[in-house]
Design a protein around this motif. Structure first.
Motif, PDB file in Angstrom:
ATOM      1  N   ASP A  25       0.837  -1.216   0.000  1.00  0.00           N
ATOM      2  CA  ASP A  25       0.000   0.000   0.000  1.00  0.00           C
ATOM      3  C   ASP A  25       0.862   1.252   0.000  1.00  0.00           C
ATOM      4  OD1 ASP A  25      -2.268  -1.558   0.059  1.00  0.00           O
ATOM      5  OD2 ASP A  25      -2.605  -1.338   2.216  1.00  0.00           O
ATOM      6  N   CYS A  26       1.931   1.244   0.811  1.00  0.00           N
ATOM      7  CA  CYS A  26       2.785   2.424   0.926  1.00  0.00           C
ATOM      8  C   CYS A  26       3.566   2.680  -0.359  1.00  0.00           C
ATOM      9  CB  CYS A  26       3.749   2.260   2.103  1.00  0.00           C
ATOM     10  SG  CYS A  26       2.949   2.384   3.724  1.00  0.00           S
ATOM     11  N   LEU A  72       1.203   4.323  -2.790  1.00  0.00           N
ATOM     12  CA  LEU A  72       0.976   5.728  -2.434  1.00  0.00           C
ATOM     13  C   LEU A  72       2.205   6.578  -2.751  1.00  0.00           C
ATOM     14  CD1 LEU A  72      -0.890   5.256   0.967  1.00  0.00           C
ATOM     15  CD2 LEU A  72      -1.852   6.279  -1.116  1.00  0.00           C
ATOM     16  N   PRO A 127      -1.188  11.472   2.093  1.00  0.00           N
ATOM     17  CA  PRO A 127      -1.776  10.139   2.338  1.00  0.00           C
ATOM     18  C   PRO A 127      -0.732   9.076   2.641  1.00  0.00           C
ATOM     19  CG  PRO A 127      -1.928  10.726   0.011  1.00  0.00           C
ATOM     20  CD  PRO A 127      -1.492  11.957   0.736  1.00  0.00           C
ATOM     21  N   LEU A 128       0.473   9.251   2.108  1.00  0.00           N
ATOM     22  CA  LEU A 128       1.528   8.275   2.403  1.00  0.00           C
ATOM     23  C   LEU A 128       1.911   8.340   3.876  1.00  0.00           C
ATOM     24  CD1 LEU A 128       3.649   6.173   1.724  1.00  0.00           C
ATOM     25  CD2 LEU A 128       5.132   8.021   0.915  1.00  0.00           C
ATOM     26  N   LYS A 154      -0.701   6.747   6.003  1.00  0.00           N
ATOM     27  CA  LYS A 154      -0.632   5.284   5.994  1.00  0.00           C
ATOM     28  C   LYS A 154       0.555   4.776   6.815  1.00  0.00           C
ATOM     29  CE  LYS A 154      -2.739   2.623   4.163  1.00  0.00           C
ATOM     30  NZ  LYS A 154      -3.801   1.701   4.628  1.00  0.00           N
TER      31      LYS A 154
END
Length: 211
Positions: A179-180, A183, A191-192, A195
């Protein structure tokens, strides 16, 4: 080739974390200097770096030791970590785009994790790369410094012999890293960082309170 202070610190940090708090580690300046082929001066600098991370401390009449983990303070340590992590998420850097170094470190973390077979050097390197990516995006130096100390203490708790096995946490960590990376590739730091500093980061390293 002579190792840099950062490389020596990384190796000593790995030893402390992989010990899991199971027994005292005494760090002799002379022995470390001989092992790494350097004088005592860089070893003292390395130990000072690790002291800033609360991984080592100096005791009169004994020398430098790995800072002991106190089982009675585990829950308090976790709460402190959670508070610092939340604060870091609220203090992003003012950069408009994710730096290439951040994406590189997250990709490094993913590669290291794929090479890990359990509590080993590859896992510590993955966790270190994840931390460096996070610190890069935190806009406050004091918070970033506090995060380093709290983070490594919690990693040590996560690898403690009394903690659950790592299998499920590896899956969670891999998913988080995927996910990271996505992003980071999208390029927006906000948003990174959100997260990276989500509280479930504790679960990926097995740091959440039990029960």
């Amino acid at each position: 080739m002579r190792k840099t202070n950062a490389e020596i610190a990384a190796e000593v940090r790995e030893r402390i974390c992989l010990n899991g708090g199971a027994g005292e580690i005494l760090l002799h300046e002379g022995q470390l200097a001989t092992e790494f082929g350097v004088s005592r001066t860089p070893i003292r600098q390395v130990l000072q770096m690790l002291a800033y991370e609360n991984l080592v401390e100096t005791r009169s009449g004994i020398g430098t030791i790995a800072t002991p983990l106190d089982p009675g303070k585990m829950e308090a340590d976790f709460r402190a970590f959670a508070a610092i992590l939340t604060a870091c998420g609220k203090c992003p850097t003012d950069q408009e785009h994710v730096a290439g170094q951040v994406l590189d470190r997250l990709r490094d973390a993913r590669r290291f994790l794929d090479r890990s077979a359990g509590p080993d050097s590859a896992l510590i390197r993955a966790l270190s790369a994840y931390l460096e990516a996070t610190v890069w995006l935190v806009g406050d130096h004091i918070l970033a410094t506090a995060l380093r100390s709290a983070y490594w203490r919690q990693v040590r708790w996560g690898l403690h012999p009394d903690r659950p096995k790592l299998d499920d946490r590896f899956v969670i960590f891999r998913d988080r890293l995927d996910d990271c990376v996505a992003l980071a590739e999208a390029g927006d730091p906000a948003p990174l960082l959100a997260k990276l500093t989500e509280l479930p980061v504790s679960h990926m390293t097995g740091l959440a309170p039990q029960g």
